[in-house]
Design a protein around this motif. Structure first.
Motif, PDB file in Angstrom:
ATOM      1  N   SER A  73      39.350 -28.225 -65.493  1.00 55.22           N
ATOM      2  CA  SER A  73      39.288 -28.693 -64.112  1.00 55.22           C
ATOM      3  C   SER A  73      38.577 -30.040 -64.125  1.00 55.22           C
ATOM      4  CB  SER A  73      38.484 -27.724 -63.241  1.00 55.22           C
ATOM      5  OG  SER A  73      39.080 -26.447 -63.224  1.00 55.22           O
ATOM      6  N   PHE A  89      34.258 -26.684 -54.469  1.00 55.44           N
ATOM      7  CA  PHE A  89      35.074 -27.016 -55.644  1.00 55.44           C
ATOM      8  C   PHE A  89      36.391 -27.598 -55.130  1.00 55.44           C
ATOM      9  CE2 PHE A  89      32.301 -23.575 -57.197  1.00 55.44           C
ATOM     10  CZ  PHE A  89      31.696 -24.242 -58.256  1.00 55.44           C
ATOM     11  N   MET A  91      38.606 -30.021 -56.092  1.00 51.65           N
ATOM     12  CA  MET A  91      39.209 -30.908 -57.091  1.00 51.65           C
ATOM     13  C   MET A  91      40.621 -31.353 -56.698  1.00 51.65           C
ATOM     14  SD  MET A  91      37.295 -28.288 -58.270  1.00 51.65           S
ATOM     15  CE  MET A  91      37.542 -27.201 -59.637  1.00 51.65           C
ATOM     16  N   ALA A 127      41.014 -23.881 -61.991  1.00 57.58           N
ATOM     17  CA  ALA A 127      41.120 -23.817 -63.461  1.00 57.58           C
ATOM     18  C   ALA A 127      42.555 -23.684 -63.979  1.00 57.58           C
ATOM     19  CB  ALA A 127      40.297 -22.632 -63.945  1.00 57.58           C
ATOM     20  N   ILE A 177      43.866 -16.980 -58.557  1.00 59.13           N
ATOM     21  CA  ILE A 177      43.468 -18.181 -59.330  1.00 59.13           C
ATOM     22  C   ILE A 177      43.456 -17.924 -60.840  1.00 59.13           C
ATOM     23  CG2 ILE A 177      42.049 -19.071 -57.457  1.00 59.13           C
ATOM     24  CD1 ILE A 177      39.579 -17.987 -59.101  1.00 59.13           C
ATOM     25  N   ASP A 178      43.030 -18.955 -61.563  1.00 56.59           N
ATOM     26  CA  ASP A 178      42.681 -18.886 -62.983  1.00 56.59           C
ATOM     27  C   ASP A 178      43.788 -18.336 -63.875  1.00 56.59           C
ATOM     28  OD1 ASP A 178      40.321 -19.918 -62.108  1.00 56.59           O
ATOM     29  OD2 ASP A 178      39.049 -18.245 -62.711  1.00 56.59           O
ATOM     30  N   GLU A 268      36.465 -13.337 -62.593  1.00 55.81           N
ATOM     31  CA  GLU A 268      37.443 -14.434 -62.682  1.00 55.81           C
ATOM     32  C   GLU A 268      37.495 -14.928 -64.131  1.00 55.81           C
ATOM     33  OE1 GLU A 268      35.892 -17.418 -60.004  1.00 55.81           O
ATOM     34  OE2 GLU A 268      34.196 -17.867 -61.293  1.00 55.81           O
ATOM     35  N   GLY A 269      38.293 -15.961 -64.404  1.00 58.28           N
ATOM     36  CA  GLY A 269      38.262 -16.630 -65.698  1.00 58.28           C
ATOM     37  C   GLY A 269      38.819 -15.809 -66.854  1.00 58.28           C
ATOM     38  N   THR A 317      28.803 -20.928 -62.039  1.00 59.97           N
ATOM     39  CA  THR A 317      30.031 -20.432 -62.654  1.00 59.97           C
ATOM     40  C   THR A 317      29.928 -20.458 -64.173  1.00 59.97           C
ATOM     41  OG1 THR A 317      31.100 -22.595 -62.794  1.00 59.97           O
ATOM     42  CG2 THR A 317      31.404 -21.367 -60.742  1.00 59.97           C
ATOM     43  N   HIS A 334      31.494 -24.186 -70.115  1.00 64.15           N
ATOM     44  CA  HIS A 334      30.900 -25.280 -69.348  1.00 64.15           C
ATOM     45  C   HIS A 334      29.510 -24.892 -68.854  1.00 64.15           C
ATOM     46  CE1 HIS A 334      32.937 -23.535 -65.511  1.00 64.15           C
ATOM     47  NE2 HIS A 334      31.651 -23.303 -65.411  1.00 64.15           N
ATOM     48  N   ARG A 345      30.367 -29.954 -63.198  1.00 63.57           N
ATOM     49  CA  ARG A 345      30.114 -29.312 -64.481  1.00 63.57           C
ATOM     50  C   ARG A 345      30.587 -30.170 -65.654  1.00 63.57           C
ATOM     51  NH1 ARG A 345      33.338 -24.329 -62.044  1.00 63.57           N
ATOM     52  NH2 ARG A 345      34.501 -26.151 -61.337  1.00 63.57           N
TER      53      ARG A 345
HETATM   54  O1  FUB Z   1      36.547 -24.401 -61.052  1.00 60.56           O
HETATM   55  C1  FUB Z   1      36.753 -23.628 -59.896  1.00 60.56           C
HETATM   56  C2  FUB Z   1      36.503 -22.190 -60.177  1.00 60.56           C
HETATM   57  O2  FUB Z   1      35.162 -22.000 -60.627  1.00 60.56           O
HETATM   58  C3  FUB Z   1      37.331 -21.613 -61.284  1.00 60.56           C
HETATM   59  O3  FUB Z   1      38.649 -21.371 -60.914  1.00 60.56           O
HETATM   60  C4  FUB Z   1      36.538 -20.429 -61.605  1.00 60.56           C
HETATM   61  O4  FUB Z   1      36.883 -19.778 -62.785  1.00 60.56           O
HETATM   62  C5  FUB Z   1      35.142 -21.006 -61.625  1.00 60.56           C
HETATM   63  O5  FUB Z   1      34.843 -21.606 -62.854  1.00 60.56           O
END
Ligand code: FUB
Length: 369
Positions: A73, A89, A91, A127, A177-178, A268-269, A317, A334, A345
């Motif tokens: 990201s 977040f 982005m 991500a 997500i992710d 998540e992740g 995170t 990260h 990050r």
């Molecule tokens: O970067 C945005 C969100 O924060 C990601 O999708 C998650 O995994 C966490 O790192």
């Protein structure tokens, strides 16, 4: 983004820094903020940020044609106040990083995909992950659509560093997500995905999206926890070939991890890899800030919880990938060493070691005094 009661001391410190300006938590955390500033000055880390000219997070690393590519990201300071929904977040594009070897120079290959070039996108490019198949590179990314619902898109390029061209629509049947794409030894590809709280997985608990669903309510404490999803990809790499299934994570007694088990349950992740014929499903526990792993005999699971890969890092995170490079295994992850801010990050890498029995040696990113 705070649920203070579940935070271990270190993460509480990091969260407090991120919340400067957040009235609700500022009043209680003056001491922690002071402590964080001190921690930032004195903390020593086992690894350095891979790049420092931009903020990067959520590193998905791959080796393509003998070269290392990292799909992170790209964090920015968009001025959005911090909240449990992760709105800060915010982005807007992706950059691909590349390096010839671990420890060597890292190149930023510029903008690989911009949110303005994704026809269905609204906000928040989170991500990503990437894959290569049959002459084409695929970039998989989560972004909120114009109705503020996260879905997963895919973009293609003939180069690993882009520019990537987004498909006109999100992947049918995708949500949350992710995305993390795993190639099995038989050549099949699987996508693992999902994230609770800001990742909206709880809004899909009944099978369809509940736009008014809770931002953080995950169900009853003694029920099986919400978990990641897995779906096989079609041969064209652009769609699912089946409906997503639950990634079941079991405890030592073969019972699903429960909602109340914040130290071990999925948040998540997702990241999948194969080691000695076993499938390692790895993930973040979110509000307890751990990277954990669970082992199974099939890409669909079930997976049995085995332990912690990475202890809480500086920041709220934690997110990673695990890759074998020239016979050694590496954890890309990260923290917030450069900024001290949750939403700004920087990606890092460190070696990861398996013991002879297949278990993973837990990593602590802080150098002991
Ligand atoms: O970067 C945005 C969100 O924060 C990601 O999708 C998650 O995994 C966490 O790192």
């Amino acid at each position: 983004m705070l649920k203070i009661k579940h935070l271990p001391a270190l993460a509480l410190i990091g969260a407090a820094v991120a919340c400067q300006g957040n009235k609700s938590s500022q009043a209680n955390s003056a001491d922690s903020i002071t402590a964080t500033k001190d921690t930032n000055k004195t903390a020593k880390f086992i690894s350095k940020p891979l790049v420092s000219h931009i903020y990067t997070a959520d590193p998905s690393a791959h080796v393509f044609n003998g070269k290392i590519y990292i799909y992170p990201s790209h964090d920015i300071d968009a001025g959005v106040p911090e909240n449990d929904n992760g709105d800060h977040f915010a982005m807007r594009d992706y950059h691909v990083l590349s390096m010839d070897s671990i420890g060597g120079p890292v190149k930023d290959n510029g903008v690989a995909l911009d949110i303005k070039d994704i026809p269905w996108a609204g906000r928040q490019l989170w991500a990503p992950d990437a894959a290569y198949e049959n002459g084409t590179y695929y970039l998989y990314f989560p972004v909120k659509d114009k109705q503020d619902m996260f879905q997963i898109g895919v973009a293609t390029s003939k180069s690993p560093v882009g520019p990537f061209k987004a498909q006109p629509q999100p992947i049918k049947g995708s949500f949350s997500i992710d995305p993390s794409v795993f190639k099995d030894t038989d050549g099949s590809y699987y996508m693992y995905f999902g994230g609770i709280w800001g990742g909206q997985l709880q809004r899909w608990a009944k099978g369809t999206y509940d736009a008014n669903g809770s931002k953080t309510d995950l169900g009853k404490d003694n029920e099986p926890a919400l978990t990641a999803k897995v779906a096989k990809l079609g041969k064209n790499m652009l769609e699912f070939s089946e409906s997503p299934k639950d990634v079941m994570i079991l405890d030592e007694n073969g019972k699903p991890l429960l909602t109340k088990d914040h130290d071990r349950r999925f948040f998540e992740g997702s990241w999948m890899y194969k080691y000695n014929g076993k499938y390692y499903f790895t993930y973040s526990t979110g509000d307890t800030h751990r990277l954990c792993y669970a082992i199974g005999s099939s890409p669909y699971g079930p997976f049995t919880y085995k332990g912690v890969i990475l202890k809480p890092v500086q920041g709220w995170t934690t997110h990673h990938s695990i890759v074998e490079i020239k016979g050694k295994w590496y954890l890309f992850y990260h923290d917030t060493e450069l900024s001290g801010k949750t939403w700004l990050r920087n990606v890092k890498v460190t070696e990861l070691k398996h013991r002879p029995d297949g278990s993973i040696e837990t990593i602590d990113e802080f150098v002991k005094p």
